[in-house]
Design a protein around this motif. Structure first.
Motif, mmCIF file in Angstrom:
data_model
loop_
_atom_site.group_PDB
_atom_site.id
_atom_site.type_symbol
_atom_site.label_atom_id
_atom_site.label_comp_id
_atom_site.label_asym_id
_atom_site.label_seq_id
_atom_site.Cartn_x
_atom_site.Cartn_y
_atom_site.Cartn_z
ATOM 1 N N ALA A 218 8.012 -22.999 9.648
ATOM 2 C CA ALA A 218 7.568 -22.149 10.759
ATOM 3 C C ALA A 218 6.701 -20.997 10.258
ATOM 4 N N VAL A 219 7.073 -20.468 9.103
ATOM 5 C CA VAL A 219 6.280 -19.404 8.490
ATOM 6 C C VAL A 219 6.115 -19.777 7.027
ATOM 7 N N ASP A 220 4.856 -19.732 6.557
ATOM 8 C CA ASP A 220 4.598 -20.240 5.217
ATOM 9 C C ASP A 220 3.924 -19.178 4.349
ATOM 10 N N ASP A 221 4.694 -18.626 3.416
ATOM 11 C CA ASP A 221 4.138 -17.752 2.399
ATOM 12 C C ASP A 221 3.307 -16.618 3.006
ATOM 13 N N LEU A 222 3.894 -15.924 3.938
ATOM 14 C CA LEU A 222 3.165 -14.898 4.679
ATOM 15 C C LEU A 222 3.347 -13.519 4.046
ATOM 16 N N SER A 223 2.236 -12.831 3.827
ATOM 17 C CA SER A 223 2.317 -11.448 3.350
ATOM 18 C C SER A 223 1.442 -10.571 4.223
ATOM 19 N N PHE A 224 1.976 -9.463 4.650
ATOM 20 C CA PHE A 224 1.141 -8.458 5.303
ATOM 21 C C PHE A 224 1.863 -7.121 5.281
ATOM 22 N N ASN A 225 1.105 -6.056 5.532
ATOM 23 C CA ASN A 225 1.702 -4.723 5.597
ATOM 24 C C ASN A 225 1.486 -4.133 6.974
ATOM 25 N N ALA B 133 -6.115 -14.402 9.150
ATOM 26 C CA ALA B 133 -6.975 -13.225 9.122
ATOM 27 C C ALA B 133 -6.116 -11.980 9.186
ATOM 28 N N ASP B 134 -6.678 -10.863 8.751
ATOM 29 C CA ASP B 134 -5.925 -9.621 8.628
ATOM 30 C C ASP B 134 -6.963 -8.504 8.576
ATOM 31 N N GLY B 135 -7.031 -7.685 9.611
ATOM 32 C CA GLY B 135 -8.043 -6.629 9.559
ATOM 33 C C GLY B 135 -8.086 -5.810 10.825
ATOM 34 N N VAL C 267 -4.036 -5.847 23.049
ATOM 35 C CA VAL C 267 -4.167 -5.921 21.597
ATOM 36 C C VAL C 267 -5.422 -5.197 21.118
ATOM 37 N N MET C 268 -6.569 -5.547 21.712
ATOM 38 C CA MET C 268 -7.813 -4.999 21.214
ATOM 39 C C MET C 268 -7.911 -3.498 21.467
ATOM 40 N N GLU C 269 -7.261 -3.064 22.535
ATOM 41 C CA GLU C 269 -7.412 -1.657 22.870
ATOM 42 C C GLU C 269 -6.553 -0.739 22.017
ATOM 43 N N ILE C 270 -5.324 -1.136 21.763
ATOM 44 C CA ILE C 270 -4.443 -0.158 21.114
ATOM 45 C C ILE C 270 -4.151 -0.440 19.643
ATOM 46 N N SER C 271 -4.468 -1.624 19.136
ATOM 47 C CA SER C 271 -4.084 -1.912 17.752
ATOM 48 C C SER C 271 -4.988 -1.195 16.755
ATOM 49 N N ASP C 272 -4.361 -0.793 15.641
ATOM 50 C CA ASP C 272 -5.146 -0.256 14.533
ATOM 51 C C ASP C 272 -5.461 -1.376 13.563
ATOM 52 N N HIS C 273 -4.602 -2.393 13.610
ATOM 53 C CA HIS C 273 -4.673 -3.426 12.599
ATOM 54 C C HIS C 273 -4.137 -4.712 13.216
ATOM 55 N N ILE C 274 -4.775 -5.837 12.905
ATOM 56 C CA ILE C 274 -4.330 -7.092 13.502
ATOM 57 C C ILE C 274 -4.088 -8.137 12.414
ATOM 58 N N VAL C 275 -2.996 -8.850 12.530
ATOM 59 C CA VAL C 275 -2.696 -9.951 11.617
ATOM 60 C C VAL C 275 -2.692 -11.220 12.469
ATOM 61 N N VAL C 276 -3.463 -12.237 12.068
ATOM 62 C CA VAL C 276 -3.538 -13.456 12.861
ATOM 63 C C VAL C 276 -2.817 -14.586 12.145
ATOM 64 N N ALA D 218 0.857 -1.175 0.000
ATOM 65 C CA ALA D 218 0.000 0.000 0.000
ATOM 66 C C ALA D 218 0.891 1.221 0.000
ATOM 67 N N PRO D 219 0.381 2.374 -0.440
ATOM 68 C CA PRO D 219 1.231 3.549 -0.598
ATOM 69 C C PRO D 219 2.007 3.933 0.664
ATOM 70 N N ASP D 220 1.381 3.836 1.830
ATOM 71 C CA ASP D 220 2.130 4.273 2.999
ATOM 72 C C ASP D 220 2.414 3.142 3.982
ATOM 73 N N ALA D 221 2.807 2.004 3.425
ATOM 74 C CA ALA D 221 3.191 0.900 4.310
ATOM 75 C C ALA D 221 4.627 1.122 4.742
ATOM 76 N N ILE D 222 4.870 1.122 6.059
ATOM 77 C CA ILE D 222 6.267 1.254 6.498
ATOM 78 C C ILE D 222 6.973 -0.073 6.321
ATOM 79 N N LEU D 223 6.229 -1.158 6.553
ATOM 80 C CA LEU D 223 6.816 -2.491 6.432
ATOM 81 C C LEU D 223 5.931 -3.324 5.532
ATOM 82 N N ALA D 224 6.518 -3.887 4.510
ATOM 83 C CA ALA D 224 5.769 -4.786 3.639
ATOM 84 C C ALA D 224 6.455 -6.141 3.666
ATOM 85 N N VAL D 225 5.757 -7.119 4.203
ATOM 86 C CA VAL D 225 6.291 -8.478 4.217
ATOM 87 C C VAL D 225 5.639 -9.197 3.041
ATOM 88 N N GLU D 226 6.461 -9.711 2.150
ATOM 89 C CA GLU D 226 5.892 -10.337 0.962
ATOM 90 C C GLU D 226 6.362 -11.768 0.802
#
Lengths: 280, 304
Positions: A23-30, A246-248, A229-238, A4-12
């Motif tokens: 341990a980690v399989d084909d994970l992508s998130f921003n 999940a990602d949202g 987590v629920m109180e301060i996160s803007d975004h959660i990756v499960v 995304a345009p303003d992703a500080i970290l892009a894991v692809e």
């Protein structure tokens, strides 16, 4: 998935295999700039492995981790050696089991984290230590900054105590303070609330919000404590078994059947705990 | 009484030299947990470089002794530091992630290489240096014994103290020292706050080697001779000193050095010179039985 345009970290498409174990399989998130992004999942889901890949502990088996600064500079973290990740890309982290320099004082722990500034001020040389004026000035500035963070984390009175002698909650806060002293753009916290009581967790929330708001630092967080987590996160990756399920936003994650199933798949007490915390 | 005082002076002088070498052992052990067995031979190389530098300076006509001493100090420290750096870069760094014994074996190999290299290049015979600094002071003179404090002894002890002071300040108060202590406590974590650990380890070897060079010069001034084999015994003694004082501890290394120097001197003076090494090592064994981490060493704490 493109960044995304303003992703500080892009894991692809990140994968990390240890022999036959994936341990980690084909994970992508921003992770968005200026956001608090949480990485959650049952034990053994691969969260810490992701952190280890981001901070150069592990070399990923496959995939790309791109970090971009505000000025448009980008770094491929999987290609940098560990100290460059702190020095150039400006990523700092803390650990699940605290890793301070126990034999140094709290203040020294924070000053040593400002190594790179002092390094430049001493002219990258031995001689600089012996009398360059810029080094003396930088050294004083470093101590001031260390005191500022001691104050912010409520440790001002403990500056001259050995880090190893601090109480558990104080050590956790000192570790965050030390990470902040490296001037990061991205702060990675591995279970910062582990072992903290309710009051300390609430203080932690305030500290993290302050860091994001007043210092413009983006935060990536692994946490089991759903109240944090629920109180301060803007975004959660499960994550579950190394795969993103999940990602949202917190609200979306709370109701996601796959997330609930992942937590149901583990031991009973953890399910109850998770259900209680997400308010079911 | 006079005799005792004289032996005390001699012992402190010898102990200073051991202490300077011991710092190199203790620092390297502190930072990468390895015994650098080639360190004694780096000291020997320092002695040879100093000898050659003295002769070269005299040949080009630098005859003022203080100036010559100062120049020799700079030359020997610089060149020996280069040896220290090279040893680490080529014999230890490639083995950093190997199993624990590999760099140790490599260190023993490096020690043999340095000894043989000097033996071949400089010859196996003892090389003398004409006494440069002569004279001294008579502190107490009684009818049958005069306590002498020679100028060489003054130079040895004051140089050692001065360097120790500078060095302690460096470790306690500056960026470099903090980086080293951070590396000592958690190498990986140090790199995560942005410290270049390879560079810091190299610097540790460089500092250790330059202090060993100073010890080499002091040895040369004090005894007036060097040969390719002095590094072995002096190295083992200094290593003993580091262990006795508590390996990993800087003040411990100096204290251990002074103790070994004193024990050796007093034993030779009052009992028998042949068994001075036995005495030094026996004390080591006794101390280690009662204080396994040395006099000033921190006991290993099991993490729970």
């Amino acid at each position: 998935m493109s960044a995304a345009p303003d992703a500080i970290l892009a894991v692809e498409r990140l994968s990390m295999r240890f022999g036959g174990l994936v341990a980690v399989d084909d994970l992508s998130f921003n992770a968005q700039r200026g956001h608090i992004t949480a990485l959650i999942g049952p034990n053994g889901a691969g969260k810490t492995t992701v952190f280890n890949c981001i901070t150069g502990f592990y070399k990923p088996s496959a995939g790309m981790i791109r970090l971009s600064h505000r000025d448009g500079q980008t770094f491929l973290l999987e290609r940098l050696i560990d100290f460059r990740i702190a020095q150039w890309a400006k990523v700092a982290r803390t650990f699940q089991n605290i890793r301070l320099f126990p034999g140094m004082t709290a203040l020294e722990n924070l000053v040593v984290a400002q190594h790179n500034v002092l390094m430049a001020a001493s002219g990258f040389s031995f001689v600089g230590l012996l009398g360059l004026k810029s080094y003396g000035t930088a050294e004083r500035a470093a101590v001031d900054k260390a005191r500022y963070w001691l104050d912010r984390t409520g440790l001002l009175g403990r500056g001259d105590d050995l880090a190893g002698g601090l109480a558990y909650g104080e050590q956790r806060r000192l570790e965050i303070a030390r990470a902040m002293c490296t001037d990061p753009v991205l702060l990675c916290l591995d279970e910062p609330a582990a072992g903290l009581n309710a009051r300390e967790s609430a203080e932690l929330n305030d500290l993290l919000r302050f860091i994001r708001r007043d210092h413009g630092v983006s935060i990536l967080l692994i946490e089991h404590d759903m109240s944090v987590v629920m109180e301060i996160s803007d975004h959660i990756v499960v994550l579950d078994y190394g795969v993103k399920i999940a990602d949202g936003s917190p609200a979306a994650i709370r109701d996601d059947p796959k997330v609930i199933a992942a937590y149901l798949g583990v031991e009973d007490e953890e399910v109850e705990q998770a259900e209680a915390e997400v308010g079911r | 009484m006079e005799y005792f005082l004289q032996q005390l002076i001699n012992g402190l002088t010898l102990g200073s030299i051991y202490g300077l070498i011991a710092i190199g052992y203790t620092m390297v052990y502190g930072i990468i947990g390895m015994i650098n067995f080639a360190h004694g031979d780096v000291f020997m190389v320092g002695g040879f470089i100093a000898l050659i530098a003295f002769l070269a300076l005299v040949a080009i006509g630098v005859s003022a002794i203080p100036l010559a001493l100062f120049l020799v100090l700079l030359i020997a420290m610089g060149l020996t530091a280069l040896y220290g750096w090279t040893v680490e870069r080529f014999a230890y760094r490639p083995l950093r992630h190997s199993f624990r014994l590999a760099p140790l074996i490599s260190a023993i190999g490096m020690s043999i290489v340095l000894q043989n290299y000097v033996q071949i290049v400089q010859g196996a015979r003892v090389k003398p240096l004409p006494p440069l600094v002569e004279g001294g002071h008579t502190l107490i003179a009684s009818e049958d014994f005069a306590v002498q404090l020679s100028n060489v002894q003054i130079i040895v002890v004051t140089t050692t103290l001065l360097l120790l002071a500078i060095f302690s300040w460096l470790v306690a108060r500056t960026r470099l020292g903090r980086d080293m202590r951070a590396c000592e406590q958690d190498l990986k974590m140090a790199s995560l706050v942005g410290i270049n650990i390879d560079r810091t380890i190299s610097l540790t070897f460089v500092i250790g080697a330059s202090l060993a060079a100073v010890a080499g010069i002091m040895y040369l001034l004090y005894y007036g001779v060097v040969d390719f084999h002095i590094g072995f015994v002096a190295g083992v003694k200094a290593f003993t000193a580091a262990v006795l004082g508590g390996i990993g501890s800087l003040p411990g290394a100096v204290l251990g050095g002074l103790l070994i120097g004193l024990i050796e001197t007093f034993w030779s003076a009052y009992f028998s010179i042949e068994y001075k090494d036995v005495a030094a090592f026996s004390v080591l064994i006794i101390v280690l039985i009662f204080l396994p981490s040395g006099i000033l060493g921190r006991p290993e704490v099991e993490k729970v």
